[in-house]
Design a protein around this motif. Structure first.
Motif, PDB file in Angstrom:
ATOM      1  N   PRO A   1      -5.032   0.998  81.489  1.00 54.40           N
ATOM      2  CA  PRO A   1      -4.291   2.260  81.457  1.00 54.40           C
ATOM      3  C   PRO A   1      -4.733   3.169  82.594  1.00 54.40           C
ATOM      4  CG  PRO A   1      -5.091   1.666  79.272  1.00 54.40           C
ATOM      5  CD  PRO A   1      -5.765   0.750  80.243  1.00 54.40           C
ATOM      6  N   PRO A   2      -3.825   3.936  83.167  1.00 56.56           N
ATOM      7  CA  PRO A   2      -4.201   4.793  84.302  1.00 56.56           C
ATOM      8  C   PRO A   2      -5.049   5.993  83.906  1.00 56.56           C
ATOM      9  CG  PRO A   2      -1.902   5.118  83.717  1.00 56.56           C
ATOM     10  CD  PRO A   2      -2.383   3.958  82.897  1.00 56.56           C
ATOM     11  N   VAL A   3      -4.992   6.416  82.649  1.00 57.98           N
ATOM     12  CA  VAL A   3      -5.845   7.491  82.124  1.00 57.98           C
ATOM     13  C   VAL A   3      -6.302   7.088  80.732  1.00 57.98           C
ATOM     14  CG1 VAL A   3      -4.756   9.341  83.482  1.00 57.98           C
ATOM     15  CG2 VAL A   3      -3.843   8.756  81.228  1.00 57.98           C
ATOM     16  N   ASP A   4      -7.276   7.808  80.194  1.00 58.06           N
ATOM     17  CA  ASP A   4      -7.830   7.456  78.887  1.00 58.06           C
ATOM     18  C   ASP A   4      -7.103   8.114  77.719  1.00 58.06           C
ATOM     19  OD1 ASP A   4      -9.794   5.777  79.927  1.00 58.06           O
ATOM     20  OD2 ASP A   4     -11.166   7.464  80.278  1.00 58.06           O
ATOM     21  N   GLY A   5      -6.169   9.008  78.000  1.00 58.54           N
ATOM     22  CA  GLY A   5      -5.508   9.729  76.919  1.00 58.54           C
ATOM     23  C   GLY A   5      -4.575   8.844  76.119  1.00 58.54           C
TER      24      GLY A   5
END
Length: 582
Positions: free
Chosen positions: A47-51
């Motif tokens: 995923p590009p971010v952890d959110g």
């Protein structure tokens, strides 16, 4: 319709998985805990971010319909955005006033990071999995508190990005490319030549094609966010065609006028309309640019010479009328080189023979069967003589049904097929039929339609079987392209840039050559005039003689992309008015 048979789903998914990465990232494994790439694994996507994902992927019901061509992550403004896999930056910059990064990966995959606060890379940079490429910061109607829009394309097809983060085994990835559902944009990856420019070297073509493809990725995300302005979109389209100032200028003039019409017609803001069509215009422009070298500057006139030397079965559209040996629509067969005795017109009557306009309003499946029977009769009367099929409007869909459900090249009862050409045929459905179905789906809308048809009788009625089948949501259209075209069939589909009854966005056929022409006369005349338009007939003659279609100039080419896209959007908007809903 998808070209991947159900029994091959597993193989395709395995190939996608292997092409995308060499290491497994487990379904229950976080990005931070994922093991580094290694030779024994199956996937390296992260995923590009952890959110968390706050909005999932939603495939639109049809090519230009609403949906969500990616996923949205919750991410505070300024959150670093990571590359999901190794690749090369294909685009980094602004589209329609918002920042986007597109990374090209092995296996014909592209990832898009959209609506950013800042960009850390440049086009051409090679990036590794986990490398920071941007910072999140999306704002707007659907991103009040910031976030990140992330999309993935396989070829020209948007797929659900979350499947790339799941366990890479066949049972988990088998739905990445569904074979038993109608794709939202089922034929984009198989678009063929639509005549265009011929100048420019191969290096320029390659760069322009890459840039245009990247713009298509970036604009695709904009479709569902409605954050843009016309001037920015015009600049993107201009860049997609190599940065030609003439293209940007023509696009801006055409677009501003049409956006004004669209705003008045359906009450949408110019920004919202531009956002909803940006991806389609970018993709159409890129396609036109990439295939410009496949056209011909030496188109022959339609003066009665040349042609194919075959018999012709001409198939009229809705509200046509006539008899097998009498013209049922305005096709200039003599100009195409056919002699009178070589031409037969399809009859919508069950027993053949003369037919009246109301008989064209019936079931298109039965009409396809009727075409099959009449072609068998032609084979009995002229054994072994090749037959060309030229169809107008709804007649092209009758041809589709025949080719998909009845024709068998190995059946000696059928004649050998020559060339197939359709003129303004709604192979992807008719937006006006969709709007009519939307109105009839609500009690208020249905009452209004019925009252209007009672006071002002129209033919055909919105409740006619053929009109209902041409609704883009209909089961008939969902099932129409279950199989590919027969391998030996040469198919050319021609649209008119200003046709409001069948916009040129709707004339695509898988694996067919597509050409959009500027037909003389007003917009309401394009649909009727295209069978006798000199420009359209030159395309028909070239197809009959197995030659490349005539080239289309830069202004006409852009017009053939922008105008039909906006017409389609306006007509879809008619079905989205507050008084109606599905």
């Amino acid at each position: 319709m998808h070209l991947v048979p159900p029994r091959r789903e597993a193989l395709v998914c395995l190939l996608v998985c292997l092409a995308a990465s060499p290491l497994l990232v487990g379904r229950g494994t976080s990005a931070a805990a994922a093991a580094p790439p290694g030779p024994g694994g199956c996937g390296v996507w992260m995923p590009p971010v952890d959110g968390p994902v706050v909005r999932a992927f939603q495939a639109p019901a049809f090519a230009y319909g609403p949906g969500h061509r990616g996923i949205d992550f919750a991410a505070a403004s300024g959150t670093p955005v990571r590359a999901s896999g190794d690749g090369v930056v294909a685009f980094a910059g602004s589209v329609a006033g918002s920042l986007h990064v597109v990374v090209a990966h092995d296996g014909n995959l592209r990832s898009t990071y959209a609506f950013l606060a800042g960009i850390s890379v440049h086009a051409g940079d090679r990036v590794a999995r986990g490398q920071i490429v941007a910072t999140a910061g999306a704002t707007g109607p659907e991103h009040e508190t910031g976030g990140l829009h992330f999309g993935v394309r396989l070829g020209d097809r948007y797929v659900d990005p979350q499947r790339l983060f799941a366990a890479c085994d066949l049972t988990q990835l088998v739905r990445l490319i569904p074979a038993d559902e109608v794709p939202a944009e089922p034929w984009d990856a198989r678009r063929m030549a639509s005549g265009s420019l011929t100048s420019g070297g191969s290096g320029v073509r390659s760069v322009a094609g890459d840039l245009a493809g990247a713009l298509g990725d970036a604009a695709g995300a904009a479709v569902d966010i409605a954050r843009s302005g016309w001037d920015a979109m015009s600049g993107a389209v201009g860049a997609a065609t190599g940065g030609a100032r003439a293209v940007a200028s023509v696009g801006a003039r055409i677009g501003r006028g049409l956006v004004g019409v669209a705003t008045a017609a359906v009450g949408h803001t110019p920004a919202g309309i531009v956002a909803s069509v940006a991806a389609d215009i970018a993709a159409g422009t890129a396609d036109w640019w990439r295939h410009r070298q496949e056209c011909s500057d030496g188109a022959s006139a339609t003066d009665g010479s040349g042609g194919s030397g075959h018999l012709l079965m001409a198939v009229g559209g809705i509200d046509s009328a006539g008899a097998p040996h009498e013209p049922t629509f305005g096709l200039d067969t003599r100009a195409l080189g056919y002699r009178d005795g070589e031409v037969q017109y399809f009859s919508y009557a069950r027993e053949g023979g003369a037919y009246r306009a109301p008989q064209t309003h019936g079931d298109l499946q039965r009409a396809g069967l009727g075409l099959a029977e009449q072609l068998k009769q032609a084979q009995r009367e002229h054994p072994g003589r090749e037959v060309d099929l030229i169809a107008h409007s709804q007649g092209g869909v009758v041809v589709d049904v025949f080719l998909q459900d009845y024709y068998d090249a190995g059946d000696p009862a059928y004649p050998p097929l020559g060339t197939v050409v359709t003129l303004s045929s709604p192979h992807e459905g008719a937006p006006l039929a969709t709007a009519a179905a939307d109105w009839r789906a609500s009690p208020v809308g249905r009452a209004l339609v019925e009252a209007a048809e009672e006071r002002l009788p129209v033919a055909p009625s919105s409740s006619a079987p053929s009109v209902r089948q041409l609704d883009e949501h209909s089961r008939f259209l969902r099932d129409l392209w279950d199989h590919r075209l027969p391998d030996h069939v040469d198919f050319t589909t021609i649209g008119a840039s200003d046709d409001v009854l069948v916009p040129a966005t709707q004339v695509d056929v898988p694996e067919a050559t597509k050409v959009v022409v500027d037909v003389g006369g007003g917009p309401l005349d394009d649909h009727t005039n295209i069978p006798r338009d000199p420009g359209a007939l030159r395309v028909v003659r070239a197809a009959l003689e197995g030659r490349a279609p005539p080239c289309v100039g830069i202004a006409e080419g852009l017009r053939g992309v922008v105008v039909p896209t906006v017409i389609t959007r306006v007509e879809h908007g008619l079905g989205e008015l507050p008084v109606v809903s599905r």
